[in-house]
Design a protein around this motif. Structure first.
Motif, short mmCIF file in Angstrom:
data_model
loop_
_atom_site.label_atom_id
_atom_site.label_comp_id
_atom_site.label_asym_id
_atom_site.label_seq_id
_atom_site.Cartn_x
_atom_site.Cartn_y
_atom_site.Cartn_z
N GLU A 133 0.85 -1.19 -0.15
CA GLU A 133 -0.15 -0.16 0.09
C GLU A 133 0.77 1.45 0.11
O GLU A 133 0.63 2.27 -0.58
CB GLU A 133 -0.82 0.07 1.40
CG GLU A 133 -1.87 -1.16 1.18
CD GLU A 133 -1.48 -2.45 1.57
OE1 GLU A 133 -1.97 -3.50 1.07
OE2 GLU A 133 -0.43 -2.45 2.07
N LYS A 170 1.04 -7.46 -5.54
CA LYS A 170 0.42 -6.71 -4.43
C LYS A 170 0.39 -5.27 -4.66
O LYS A 170 -0.52 -4.70 -4.29
CB LYS A 170 1.19 -7.34 -3.12
CG LYS A 170 0.90 -8.92 -2.84
CD LYS A 170 1.63 -9.28 -1.54
CE LYS A 170 1.50 -10.71 -1.26
NZ LYS A 170 1.99 -11.13 0.14
N VAL A 172 -2.36 -4.56 -7.05
CA VAL A 172 -3.78 -4.61 -6.47
C VAL A 172 -3.96 -3.37 -5.64
O VAL A 172 -5.05 -2.86 -5.92
CB VAL A 172 -3.87 -5.74 -5.82
CG1 VAL A 172 -5.04 -5.74 -4.90
CG2 VAL A 172 -3.75 -7.17 -6.88
N ALA A 173 -2.90 -2.85 -4.88
CA ALA A 173 -3.10 -1.92 -3.96
C ALA A 173 -3.18 -0.57 -4.65
O ALA A 173 -4.02 0.38 -4.54
CB ALA A 173 -1.71 -2.00 -3.10
N ALA A 196 -4.61 -0.37 -7.69
CA ALA A 196 -5.68 -0.37 -8.43
C ALA A 196 -6.90 -0.05 -7.46
O ALA A 196 -7.77 0.81 -7.73
CB ALA A 196 -6.19 -1.57 -9.07
N GLN A 197 -6.66 -0.59 -6.19
CA GLN A 197 -7.76 -0.09 -5.17
C GLN A 197 -7.60 1.32 -4.63
O GLN A 197 -8.46 1.81 -4.60
CB GLN A 197 -7.37 -0.96 -3.77
CG GLN A 197 -7.84 -2.58 -4.22
CD GLN A 197 -7.47 -3.25 -2.85
OE1 GLN A 197 -6.51 -3.25 -2.02
NE2 GLN A 197 -7.93 -4.67 -2.84
N LEU A 198 -6.47 1.97 -4.68
CA LEU A 198 -6.32 3.32 -4.42
C LEU A 198 -6.90 4.06 -5.49
O LEU A 198 -7.62 5.12 -5.11
CB LEU A 198 -4.88 3.80 -4.30
CG LEU A 198 -4.45 5.22 -4.06
CD1 LEU A 198 -4.93 5.56 -2.55
CD2 LEU A 198 -2.59 5.32 -4.11
N ARG A 199 -6.85 3.81 -6.68
CA ARG A 199 -7.20 4.74 -7.72
C ARG A 199 -9.01 4.45 -7.67
O ARG A 199 -9.60 5.30 -8.00
CB ARG A 199 -6.73 4.38 -9.01
CG ARG A 199 -5.21 4.92 -9.13
CD ARG A 199 -4.64 4.44 -10.53
NE ARG A 199 -3.18 5.11 -10.39
CZ ARG A 199 -2.27 4.65 -11.50
NH1 ARG A 199 -2.59 3.72 -12.15
NH2 ARG A 199 -1.21 5.35 -11.42
N GLN A 200 -9.28 3.28 -7.29
CA GLN A 200 -10.60 3.17 -7.44
C GLN A 200 -11.23 3.89 -6.28
O GLN A 200 -12.25 4.56 -6.48
CB GLN A 200 -11.08 1.67 -7.22
CG GLN A 200 -12.66 1.16 -6.94
CD GLN A 200 -13.36 1.53 -8.31
OE1 GLN A 200 -12.64 1.33 -9.43
NE2 GLN A 200 -14.50 1.98 -8.42
N GLN A 201 -10.72 3.97 -5.08
CA GLN A 201 -11.49 4.80 -3.98
C GLN A 201 -11.22 6.26 -4.41
O GLN A 201 -12.22 7.05 -3.99
CB GLN A 201 -10.22 4.59 -2.74
CG GLN A 201 -10.33 3.22 -2.10
CD GLN A 201 -9.30 2.87 -1.12
OE1 GLN A 201 -8.51 3.97 -0.81
NE2 GLN A 201 -9.46 1.85 -0.32
N ASN A 215 -14.06 7.14 -6.80
CA ASN A 215 -15.58 7.29 -5.96
C ASN A 215 -15.95 8.36 -5.17
O ASN A 215 -15.39 9.31 -4.71
CB ASN A 215 -15.57 5.93 -4.90
CG ASN A 215 -15.58 4.79 -5.92
OD1 ASN A 215 -15.89 4.81 -7.12
ND2 ASN A 215 -15.49 3.58 -5.11
#
Length: 147
Positions: free
Chosen positions: A44, A133, A136-137, A139-144, A147
């Protein structure tokens, strides 16, 4: 100067490279002079660093150094000794340029009875795992953020 030729490209290309570290056959202190160290402790943290680097449009890359997995640490000392022997042999035989790396890899593999190849495979797998890893982190950061 015996440093990685990749450093010039990394200085002008926005990319993140996951690596087990600097090749032992290079001048490690000189290579480190080209890098700006920044400690991160998780995928992360790496993702945040990559994200900030891209947002700032610095135009340079990041090298994410991943230490050798603990279970292979002991073999690292054996391999380092073999590397030093192979380097001496290369100098004695005047093996340089494009012929040097293939000679060193083959000779180190011989000197370690195949241990170096097994360790390199483990390092590549570990780098791929850590890289995944981080991806994935990120991609999750950019998704957050979206939103």
């Amino acid at each position: 100067m015996d440093i990685s030729s990749d450093l010039t490209e990394l200085g002008r290309t926005p990319v993140a490279v996951v690596s087990a570290g600097i090749k032992s056959i290079l001048d490690i202190p000189r290579t480190l002079e080209y890098l700006v160290p920044c400690r991160v402790d998780s995928p992360e943290d790496c993702a945040r660093l990559i994200d900030v680097n891209m947002k700032l449009k610095l135009g340079s890359g990041l090298v994410i150094g991943v230490p050798i997995p603990r279970e292979h640490a002991a073999s690292g000392r054996v391999i380092e000794s073999a590397i030093q022997s192979a380097l001496r042999e290369a100098r004695e035989k005047n093996i340089t340029g494009n012929a040097e790396t293939p000679f060193l890899l083959a000779r180190v593999n011989e000197l370690t009875g195949g241990l170096s190849l097994a360790s390199n495979i483990a390092l590549v797998k570990n780098n791929a795992l850590i890289g995944a890893k981080i991806s994935v982190a990120l991609a999750q950061l950019r998704q957050q953020e979206s939103n």
